[in-house]
Design a protein around this motif. Structure first.
Motif, PDB file in Angstrom:
ATOM      1  N   UNK A   1      -7.889   3.847  -5.098  1.00  0.00           N
ATOM      2  CA  UNK A   1      -7.952   2.540  -3.983  1.00  0.00           C
ATOM      3  C   UNK A   1      -6.794   1.961  -4.764  1.00  0.00           C
TER       4      UNK A   1
ATOM      5  N   UNK B   1       0.669  -1.121   0.001  1.00  0.00           N
ATOM      6  CA  UNK B   1       0.425  -0.057  -0.137  1.00  0.00           C
ATOM      7  C   UNK B   1       0.549   1.299  -0.241  1.00  0.00           C
TER       8      UNK B   1
ATOM      9  N   UNK C   1      -7.968  -3.029   3.500  1.00  0.00           N
ATOM     10  CA  UNK C   1      -7.425  -2.130   3.358  1.00  0.00           C
ATOM     11  C   UNK C   1      -7.524  -1.541   1.717  1.00  0.00           C
ATOM     12  N   UNK C   2      -8.570  -1.605   1.081  1.00  0.00           N
ATOM     13  CA  UNK C   2      -8.440  -0.534  -0.741  1.00  0.00           C
ATOM     14  C   UNK C   2      -8.835   0.345  -0.625  1.00  0.00           C
ATOM     15  N   UNK C   3      -9.732   1.087   0.428  1.00  0.00           N
ATOM     16  CA  UNK C   3      -9.674   2.038   0.534  1.00  0.00           C
ATOM     17  C   UNK C   3      -8.569   3.013   1.351  1.00  0.00           C
ATOM     18  N   UNK C   4      -7.441   3.570   1.028  1.00  0.00           N
ATOM     19  CA  UNK C   4      -6.046   4.087   1.343  1.00  0.00           C
ATOM     20  C   UNK C   4      -6.464   4.570   2.533  1.00  0.00           C
ATOM     21  N   UNK C   5      -6.110   5.307   3.423  1.00  0.00           N
ATOM     22  CA  UNK C   5      -5.948   6.058   4.342  1.00  0.00           C
ATOM     23  C   UNK C   5      -4.710   7.299   4.619  1.00  0.00           C
ATOM     24  N   UNK C   6      -5.168   8.648   3.802  1.00  0.00           N
ATOM     25  CA  UNK C   6      -3.840   9.186   3.861  1.00  0.00           C
ATOM     26  C   UNK C   6      -3.225  10.078   4.802  1.00  0.00           C
TER      27      UNK C   6
END
Ligand SMILES: Cc1ncc(C[n+]2csc(CCOP(=O)(O)OP(=O)(O)O)c2C)c(N)n1
Ligand code: SF4
Lengths: 308, 632
Positions: B289, B247, B272-277
């Motif tokens: 993502x 990631x 966790x495909x939706x990444x936290x920036x």
């Protein structure tokens, strides 16, 4: 000016090969659809058919034997804006690649798949392909074919393809129209193209087909289209009709569109449902680092459930 | 500061919640400031067969595990039988008294061969062929047997469903209480594990409280351990580490076909495909993502990843031996077509499906030699959880920089090792991207006009070019021209030479320990930690040792390795395989012949004690090959 989709690479197919008609139909369809050179990608496997991308003036991959579908799927999913065409032989797609063929039906990614159906393995010198009937003996075979045949049309229907058609490579005008319909179809489309191989198949020749093929589209009552508001009853009737027509292979061989279901969402759309930015910022176009060149991912936030 | 160093195994039936027990213990200790390293061992079975977690708890971060155990927690009779050999003087064996009369013959989930062996040992000692007999043997060997009637502890506690469902939490809580960890940490830990499932937490808090109360009432509660300051840390397995590294390394497309122990990585990526920036520098960066696709087979997994890579997405796949076998042809395709793709290769015990859930390092040569024909590829390996993170980032970078397939080796032991990682450095490694062209009409994807062998990367949708598995010209069209063939082969191999020159030695091989050591261990992969600990242990015994740790096999750091080995004393190759593959690679590349081996191929993790004793066998008894056999 319309783009010329024929590349300057010399074609080395045998004289009289049905493959020529497919390239003609395809390039004409692309031109008539007004696509630019960067809108489309051609993906093939291995075989005489596999050489097709080199003959097209657009990006293309001539991949491994049997693997054209997953390569094409990777291209399409990385950048769903691209139109992706698969040009593959019957041995390539229905023998070594059969698993992918079925899986692609389930996915309904949005590819346009063109099967070069000559009932033989051309490039390896005439062995029986999965579409050849049991007991048939073409000149390339030492003894009659010991395998039964698969039916690409019913196989595609039962695998879930949302657009299923058949064309004849010596009727390029009709084939071109089929390809156009297939390419504007949102889900995956499959066209079985009857493609005589004069070098190894002396049974299913151009003349043989000419006497048998007929166009379903000529019948007024033939309506293979399913729309989002089509009733469930009508969908199953259309599917059953398509299946029945798909089984015809005697004195008469139907060509045209068997089934055109526009209600099944494509795989691309299904991904967009759980990755909302997928379509406007697809994997191939996403920026992967901050302006300083380092990752912009926050590991502690991303893996918050692992933090102690 | 109290100096604790506890080796603890908690075992029970597969599917009986051993992961929760292990998590509870690890997180409780973590909240209190301690460090825990754990390895999960299990059968290829969903429910019933023996599974256990081996944990080591210290103030300092543990790097390895050790036998005999300080604590054995048996949630079922099988655990007692299976771990007969793992206890010794002082080991506390905690078990449910309701299991006492369970007969060995009735324990159907024990492997037949294992039961036969245990039967023999009990008979030899003239003991009952049941749990009591086994406990008697443990006692004879010095263990302290601690029977607790599990059902009694939970008597009167109002629970949802049968009490046995909570035995995993009960066993862990009893253990924590006996060791002396404050109850509040054990309670806290439940919140970590069950997240926002309030009801589940409330029920399990009751179990924790009952366990602590029972120990208090019966004088079993240990003296409270002091708690310590610790920075925020992440509890990560090797699988987690690789996923996180991917990631952070900019991965955008991952494919997989389910296989142990590789698919965990892809599941984690899916979660966790939706990444936290870190920050939303620009809109485009802060959207998108990871697209994770479960494919129909491994042939599809690798080819789909390659298709996405050619189109411009940073792509990878993850698999284990059987799947990697299927990928060979497509890896060769990535070789001739210079496709940047990463294959994370989780090794397990082969051949064939071999030991599908156990450790193994039998695939090194296979990874190096995969694919037909000659083409450059890179093969790198990780040895601990942190390396999994950074090496995954590097693997993606190498693939982009040199446009070739990169195979990243992780062994099952590491994949299923859980460790606390305190710092994750986001500024350690830059995220590199291939040079992309700008829509030129005469674009030559495979231009020969390049010094380092790397031609500008084109991208479908922006550039027109062709690719083929056949030899090709600069445009990507098929050619069999003899001269072009030569130039293309040379161009591709130039990249490997350039990579070898550009990549610093420390990314390829490292030396740990004194320069004047008498013994030099050679190893790779998950033995890194256990050797580091053994080096300390050997020092105490008067044996000075160091370690040549290999991280890159293709290109191989021949000069560096040669230099180290030329001045080394006794060289011992330590690997989890039968044929000493890394030693072969060394000989192939440097001519140096290793003659001493410590090998383990029964699928279990190597422990510190067995490594130290094997080293002594080689150093003092002049043994040449020692095969390690520990493990349940
Ligand atoms: C893995 C693998 N197996 C076998 C081959 C050899 N091979 C090359 S072409 C071909 C047959 C292609 O037949 P078909 O797909 O029917 O295409 P056609 O040549 O008839 O167009 C085969 C088996 C190969 N290239 N790769
Ligand atoms: S062998 Fe058959 S399919 Fe191949 S090019 Fe010749 S005619 Fe066409």
């Amino acid at each position: 000016m319309a783009h010329n989709f024929r590349s300057d690479v010399a074609i080395d197919w045998c004289p009289g090969c049905g493959d020529f008609g497919i390239v003609t139909g395809l390039t004409q369809a692309l031109t008539e659809l007004n696509y630019g050179p960067n809108d489309v990608v051609a993906v093939s496997g291995i075989g005489c058919s596999g050489k097709t991308p080199h003959y097209l003036n657009m990006a293309g991959i001539h991949t491994l034997h049997g693997r054209s579908i997953p390569y094409a799927t990777g291209v399409k999913l990385a950048n769903p804006r691209l139109k992706v065409i698969v040009t593959s032989g019957d041995g390539d797609m229905l023998s070594i690649g059969a698993g992918h063929f079925v899986a692609e039906g389930r996915r309904n990614t949005g590819l346009t798949i063109i099967l070069y159906d000559n009932e033989v393995y051309g490039l390896t010198k005439g062995q029986a392909a999965p579409t050849m009937a049991l007991g048939e003996k073409t000149k390339g075979l030492a003894r009659p074919n010991v395998f039964g045949k698969v039916n690409p049309i019913t196989m595609a229907l039962s695998s879930g393809y949302s657009f299923v058609a058949r064309g004849f490579s010596f009727d390029t005008k009709h084939l071109k129209e089929l390809i156009k319909k297939a390419m504007i179809h949102e889900g995956s489309s499959f066209i079985d193209v009857l493609q005589p191989c004069p070098t190894y198949n002396n049974i299913n020749t151009m003349e043989w087909y000419r006497g048998k093929v007929y166009k379903m589209d000529d019948e007024k009552s033939w309506d293979p289209v399913v729309l989002p508001d089509t009733s469930a009853e009508s969908v199953s009737e259309k599917f059953n009709n398509a299946y029945k027509r798909g089984l015809e292979w005697d004195d008469k061989i139907p060509i045209g569109v068997f089934y055109d279901n526009r209600a099944i969402p494509s795989f691309v759309k299904r991904i967009a449902e759980y990755l909302p930015d997928y379509l406007n910022n697809p994997p191939a176009e996403q920026i992967v680092a901050g302006t300083d060149g380092y990752t912009n991912v926050d590991p502690f936030k991303t893996f918050a459930d692992r933090v102690i | 500061m109290s100096n604790i160093d506890l080796n603890l195994s908690i075992g029970g039936p597969q599917g009986g919640g051993i992961d929760t027990s292990s998590n509870l213990i690890s997180r409780a200790f973590a909240s209190s400031g301690y460090n825990v390293l754990g390895v999960r061992e299990f059968h290829s079975n969903i429910k019933g067969r023996h599974s256990y977690v081996h944990l080591r708890i210290r103030e300092e971060r543990p790097r390895s595990l050790k036998y005999p155990l300080d604590f054995l927690v048996a949630l079922d009779p099988d655990t007692i039988f299976e771990h007969l050999d793992d206890v010794s003087t002082g080991t506390i064996v905690l078990y449910d008294t309701n299991d006492e009369n369970a007969e060995l013959a009735q324990a159907r989930m024990i492997m037949r061969d294992t039961a036969k062996r245990i039967n023999g040992v009990l008979q030899e000692n003239k003991l009952d062929l049941n749990v009591k007999g086994a406990l008697a043997l443990m006692k004879k060997n010095g263990a302290k047997i601690m029977g607790i009637p599990f059902s009694k502890v939970l008597e009167g506690v109002e629970l949802d469903g049968p009490a046995t469902r909570y035995y995993n939490v009960l066993g862990a809580s009893l253990t924590l209480s006996i060791i002396g960890l404050d109850q509040k940490f054990t309670r806290d830990s439940l919140k970590h594990i069950f997240g926002n499932k309030e009801k589940v937490i409330a029920l399990n808090v009751k179990v924790v409280d009952a366990a602590y109360k029972y120990c208090r009432d019966n004088g079993l509660q240990g003296k409270t351990l002091p708690d310590m300051d610790a920075p925020p840390r992440m509890l990560l397995t090797g699988n987690d580490g690789a996923a996180l590294g991917k990631i952070m390394g900019g991965l955008r497309f991952q494919t997989y076909y389910p296989i142990t122990p590789a698919s965990d990585e892809s599941s984690i990526l899916e979660e966790h495909e939706d990444i936290k920036w870190l920050s939303n520098e620009n809109k485009k960066l802060a959207s998108g993502g990871i697209t994770v696709v479960q494919t129909e087979d491994e042939l599809s997994a690798i080819t789909m990843a390659e298709g996405a890579a050619i189109t411009g997405a940073r792509s990878a796949t993850a698999t284990s031996g059987p799947g990697f076998s299927l990928m060979a042809e497509a890896i060769s395709f990535a070789g001739i077509d210079e496709i940047p793709v990463v294959i994370t290769f989780y090794q397990r015990g082969g051949p064939s499906t071999g030991l599908p859930t156990r450790n193994g390092q039998g695939d090194l040569m296979f990874a190096m030699n995969t694919g037909h024909g000659e083409f450059p590829k890179m093969v790198i390996s990780s040895g601990d959880v942190e390396e999994c993170i950074y090496d995954s980032m590097k693997a993606l970078n190498y693939a982009q920089r040199y446009q070739l397939p990169v195979i990243h080796l992780i062994d099952k032991n590491l994949a299923n090792t859980s460790d606390f990682v305190p710092v994750i450095e986001t500024k350690k490694i830059k995220v590199e991207q291939s040079l992309k062209t700008k829509d030129k009409s005469d674009f030559k994807r495979y231009t020969l006009d390049t010094k380092n062998g790397v031609s500008p990367m084109g991208v479908f949708g922006k550039d027109i070019f062709w690719m083929t598995g056949d030899e090709h010209d600069e445009l990507g069209h098929v050619t069999e021209d003899p001269l072009i063939r030569d130039r293309m082969m040379e161009k591709r191999f130039t990249k490997l030479k350039v990579a070898d020159d550009e990549i610093p030695d420390e990314d390829k091989a490292q030396v740990f320990g004194s320069d004047h050591a008498k013994v030099t261990f050679i190893t790779w992969g998950s033995q890194k930690g256990v050797i580091l600990d053994a080096i300390d242990g050997l020092k105490a015994k008067g044996i000075e040792a160091n370690m040549l740790y290999l991280k890159m096999f293709e290109p191989f750091p021949s000069k560096f390795v040669d230099k180290i080995l030329k001045k080394a004393g006794t060289v011992i190759d330590v690997e989890s395989n039968m044929t000493g593959q890394a030693a072969k690679v060394i000989r192939m590349n440097t001519g140096f012949e290793v003659t001493n081996f410590i090998l383990k191929y029964n699928g279990r993790h190597i422990t510190e004690d067995e490594l130290i004793s094997a080293t002594s066998d080689i150093v003092s008894k002049k043994k040449k090959i020692v095969v390690l056999e520990n493990g349940a």
